[in-house]
Design a protein around this motif. Sequence first.
Motif, PDB file in Angstrom:
ATOM      1  N   SER A   1       0.814  -1.217   0.000  1.00  0.00           N
ATOM      2  CA  SER A   1       0.000   0.000   0.000  1.00  0.00           C
ATOM      3  C   SER A   1       0.850   1.272   0.000  1.00  0.00           C
ATOM      4  O   SER A   1       0.440   2.296  -0.527  1.00  0.00           O
ATOM      5  CB  SER A   1      -0.938   0.016   1.201  1.00  0.00           C
ATOM      6  OG  SER A   1      -0.198  -0.078   2.407  1.00  0.00           O
ATOM      7  N   SER A   2       2.046   1.239   0.577  1.00  0.00           N
ATOM      8  CA  SER A   2       2.868   2.438   0.672  1.00  0.00           C
ATOM      9  C   SER A   2       4.284   2.168   0.182  1.00  0.00           C
ATOM     10  O   SER A   2       4.863   1.121   0.475  1.00  0.00           O
ATOM     11  CB  SER A   2       2.940   2.935   2.127  1.00  0.00           C
ATOM     12  OG  SER A   2       1.667   3.286   2.614  1.00  0.00           O
ATOM     13  N   TYR A   3       4.799   3.124  -0.515  1.00  0.00           N
ATOM     14  CA  TYR A   3       6.164   3.046  -1.028  1.00  0.00           C
ATOM     15  C   TYR A   3       6.855   4.388  -0.824  1.00  0.00           C
ATOM     16  O   TYR A   3       6.232   5.446  -0.992  1.00  0.00           O
ATOM     17  CB  TYR A   3       6.178   2.726  -2.523  1.00  0.00           C
ATOM     18  CG  TYR A   3       5.837   1.298  -2.852  1.00  0.00           C
ATOM     19  CD1 TYR A   3       4.508   0.869  -2.866  1.00  0.00           C
ATOM     20  CD2 TYR A   3       6.826   0.365  -3.140  1.00  0.00           C
ATOM     21  CE1 TYR A   3       4.186  -0.446  -3.148  1.00  0.00           C
ATOM     22  CE2 TYR A   3       6.514  -0.951  -3.439  1.00  0.00           C
ATOM     23  CZ  TYR A   3       5.194  -1.348  -3.444  1.00  0.00           C
ATOM     24  OH  TYR A   3       4.874  -2.648  -3.739  1.00  0.00           O
ATOM     25  N   CYS A   4       8.129   4.327  -0.489  1.00  0.00           N
ATOM     26  CA  CYS A   4       8.975   5.508  -0.656  1.00  0.00           C
ATOM     27  C   CYS A   4       9.334   5.559  -2.135  1.00  0.00           C
ATOM     28  O   CYS A   4       9.783   4.556  -2.707  1.00  0.00           O
ATOM     29  CB  CYS A   4      10.244   5.418   0.182  1.00  0.00           C
ATOM     30  SG  CYS A   4      10.035   5.958   1.890  1.00  0.00           S
TER      31      CYS A   4
ATOM     32  N   TYR B   1       6.796  15.227  -7.583  1.00  0.00           N
ATOM     33  CA  TYR B   1       5.353  15.123  -7.417  1.00  0.00           C
ATOM     34  C   TYR B   1       4.853  13.954  -8.254  1.00  0.00           C
ATOM     35  O   TYR B   1       5.602  13.372  -9.042  1.00  0.00           O
ATOM     36  CB  TYR B   1       4.637  16.420  -7.805  1.00  0.00           C
ATOM     37  CG  TYR B   1       4.690  16.786  -9.266  1.00  0.00           C
ATOM     38  CD1 TYR B   1       5.808  17.401  -9.808  1.00  0.00           C
ATOM     39  CD2 TYR B   1       3.607  16.517 -10.105  1.00  0.00           C
ATOM     40  CE1 TYR B   1       5.852  17.733 -11.149  1.00  0.00           C
ATOM     41  CE2 TYR B   1       3.645  16.848 -11.447  1.00  0.00           C
ATOM     42  CZ  TYR B   1       4.773  17.476 -11.960  1.00  0.00           C
ATOM     43  OH  TYR B   1       4.818  17.808 -13.294  1.00  0.00           O
ATOM     44  N   GLY B   2       3.560  13.655  -8.099  1.00  0.00           N
ATOM     45  CA  GLY B   2       2.960  12.569  -8.864  1.00  0.00           C
ATOM     46  C   GLY B   2       2.511  11.440  -7.980  1.00  0.00           C
ATOM     47  O   GLY B   2       2.283  11.616  -6.776  1.00  0.00           O
ATOM     48  N   THR B   3       2.368  10.285  -8.562  1.00  0.00           N
ATOM     49  CA  THR B   3       1.936   9.086  -7.870  1.00  0.00           C
ATOM     50  C   THR B   3       2.960   7.990  -8.109  1.00  0.00           C
ATOM     51  O   THR B   3       3.915   8.174  -8.867  1.00  0.00           O
ATOM     52  CB  THR B   3       0.568   8.624  -8.396  1.00  0.00           C
ATOM     53  OG1 THR B   3       0.726   8.175  -9.745  1.00  0.00           O
ATOM     54  CG2 THR B   3      -0.451   9.754  -8.331  1.00  0.00           C
ATOM     55  N   ARG B   4       2.746   6.842  -7.496  1.00  0.00           N
ATOM     56  CA  ARG B   4       3.682   5.748  -7.734  1.00  0.00           C
ATOM     57  C   ARG B   4       3.580   5.230  -9.166  1.00  0.00           C
ATOM     58  O   ARG B   4       4.499   4.614  -9.669  1.00  0.00           O
ATOM     59  CB  ARG B   4       3.453   4.631  -6.735  1.00  0.00           C
ATOM     60  CG  ARG B   4       2.128   3.905  -6.852  1.00  0.00           C
ATOM     61  CD  ARG B   4       1.951   2.959  -5.688  1.00  0.00           C
ATOM     62  NE  ARG B   4       0.867   2.019  -5.897  1.00  0.00           N
ATOM     63  CZ  ARG B   4       0.485   1.123  -4.990  1.00  0.00           C
ATOM     64  NH1 ARG B   4       1.100   1.071  -3.815  1.00  0.00           N
ATOM     65  NH2 ARG B   4      -0.501   0.293  -5.247  1.00  0.00           N
ATOM     66  N   ASN B   5       2.471   5.471  -9.819  1.00  0.00           N
ATOM     67  CA  ASN B   5       2.329   5.018 -11.201  1.00  0.00           C
ATOM     68  C   ASN B   5       3.035   5.955 -12.171  1.00  0.00           C
ATOM     69  O   ASN B   5       3.580   5.513 -13.181  1.00  0.00           O
ATOM     70  CB  ASN B   5       0.855   4.875 -11.568  1.00  0.00           C
ATOM     71  CG  ASN B   5       0.190   3.765 -10.783  1.00  0.00           C
ATOM     72  OD1 ASN B   5       0.766   2.705 -10.592  1.00  0.00           O
ATOM     73  ND2 ASN B   5      -1.026   4.005 -10.312  1.00  0.00           N
ATOM     74  N   THR B   6       2.981   7.226 -11.889  1.00  0.00           N
ATOM     75  CA  THR B   6       3.682   8.221 -12.699  1.00  0.00           C
ATOM     76  C   THR B   6       4.312   9.245 -11.775  1.00  0.00           C
ATOM     77  O   THR B   6       3.633  10.089 -11.204  1.00  0.00           O
ATOM     78  CB  THR B   6       2.754   8.917 -13.693  1.00  0.00           C
ATOM     79  OG1 THR B   6       2.024   7.941 -14.445  1.00  0.00           O
ATOM     80  CG2 THR B   6       3.570   9.768 -14.668  1.00  0.00           C
ATOM     81  N   LEU B   7       5.610   9.152 -11.637  1.00  0.00           N
ATOM     82  CA  LEU B   7       6.370  10.035 -10.761  1.00  0.00           C
ATOM     83  C   LEU B   7       7.092  11.066 -11.617  1.00  0.00           C
ATOM     84  O   LEU B   7       7.609  10.739 -12.688  1.00  0.00           O
ATOM     85  CB  LEU B   7       7.383   9.223  -9.961  1.00  0.00           C
ATOM     86  CG  LEU B   7       8.221   9.966  -8.927  1.00  0.00           C
ATOM     87  CD1 LEU B   7       7.349  10.428  -7.773  1.00  0.00           C
ATOM     88  CD2 LEU B   7       9.342   9.066  -8.432  1.00  0.00           C
ATOM     89  N   TYR B   8       7.141  12.311 -11.146  1.00  0.00           N
ATOM     90  CA  TYR B   8       7.783  13.383 -11.897  1.00  0.00           C
ATOM     91  C   TYR B   8       8.870  14.054 -11.048  1.00  0.00           C
ATOM     92  O   TYR B   8       8.814  14.047  -9.823  1.00  0.00           O
ATOM     93  CB  TYR B   8       6.771  14.447 -12.306  1.00  0.00           C
ATOM     94  CG  TYR B   8       5.675  13.953 -13.213  1.00  0.00           C
ATOM     95  CD1 TYR B   8       4.402  13.672 -12.705  1.00  0.00           C
ATOM     96  CD2 TYR B   8       5.895  13.773 -14.574  1.00  0.00           C
ATOM     97  CE1 TYR B   8       3.393  13.222 -13.536  1.00  0.00           C
ATOM     98  CE2 TYR B   8       4.884  13.326 -15.408  1.00  0.00           C
ATOM     99  CZ  TYR B   8       3.640  13.054 -14.882  1.00  0.00           C
ATOM    100  OH  TYR B   8       2.639  12.616 -15.710  1.00  0.00           O
ATOM    101  N   LEU B   9       9.809  14.642 -11.764  1.00  0.00           N
ATOM    102  CA  LEU B   9      10.770  15.546 -11.149  1.00  0.00           C
ATOM    103  C   LEU B   9      10.857  16.773 -12.052  1.00  0.00           C
ATOM    104  O   LEU B   9      11.414  16.702 -13.146  1.00  0.00           O
ATOM    105  CB  LEU B   9      12.144  14.907 -10.979  1.00  0.00           C
ATOM    106  CG  LEU B   9      13.178  15.779 -10.256  1.00  0.00           C
ATOM    107  CD1 LEU B   9      12.785  15.956  -8.781  1.00  0.00           C
ATOM    108  CD2 LEU B   9      14.577  15.165 -10.353  1.00  0.00           C
ATOM    109  N   GLN B  10      10.257  17.858 -11.607  1.00  0.00           N
ATOM    110  CA  GLN B  10      10.334  19.121 -12.341  1.00  0.00           C
ATOM    111  C   GLN B  10      11.628  19.814 -11.943  1.00  0.00           C
ATOM    112  O   GLN B  10      11.858  20.074 -10.763  1.00  0.00           O
ATOM    113  CB  GLN B  10       9.136  20.010 -12.022  1.00  0.00           C
ATOM    114  CG  GLN B  10       9.165  21.362 -12.713  1.00  0.00           C
ATOM    115  CD  GLN B  10       9.040  21.236 -14.227  1.00  0.00           C
ATOM    116  OE1 GLN B  10       8.222  20.490 -14.739  1.00  0.00           O
ATOM    117  NE2 GLN B  10       9.881  21.979 -14.941  1.00  0.00           N
TER     118      GLN B  10
END
Length: 124
Positions: free
Chosen positions: A30-33, A71-80
Motif C-alpha cells: 500500500s505504501s512506497y517511498c 510530485y505525482g503518484t507511484r504510477n507516474t512520478l515526476y521531477l520538475q
Amino acid sequence: QVQLVESGGGSVQAGGSLRLSCAGSGYTYSSYCMGWFRQAPGKEREGVASFNTGGGPTDHSDSVKGRFTIYGTRNTLYLQMNSLKPEDSAMYYCAARAVSSRQLCRTLTEYTYWGQGTQVTVSS
C-alpha cells in the motif's frame, strides 16, 4: 515485481528546465517511498528528492531545494527541474521501496527497485 522506467532527460542550457517522468508498475504494497537519485561520473550517488505514497511531505536535498520539485503518484512520478545548473548534469534514476505509511523517506538509505536511468546534461 516493481518496474520503473524513466524518461524526459536531455541536453539543456544553464537556466533551463526539464521534467523527468518515471512510469511505475507491479506494486503490491500500500505504501512506497518513491525517490529520485542522480549520479555524475566519478561521484557518489546522491538522493535528490523523495516522498511516501502513504502520505507525508515531500523532501528535497539542499542542493536542489527551491529549484526541483518531486510530485505525482507511484504510477507516474515526476521531477520538475528548473533553473538548471551545469552541476546538475548526471544520470537520474527513480527508485521505490515498500515501507510503512509512517516511514520518513529522507532517512531511507536503501531502495529495492530502480529504473534504468535518464541522462541530464546542462551546458554553461
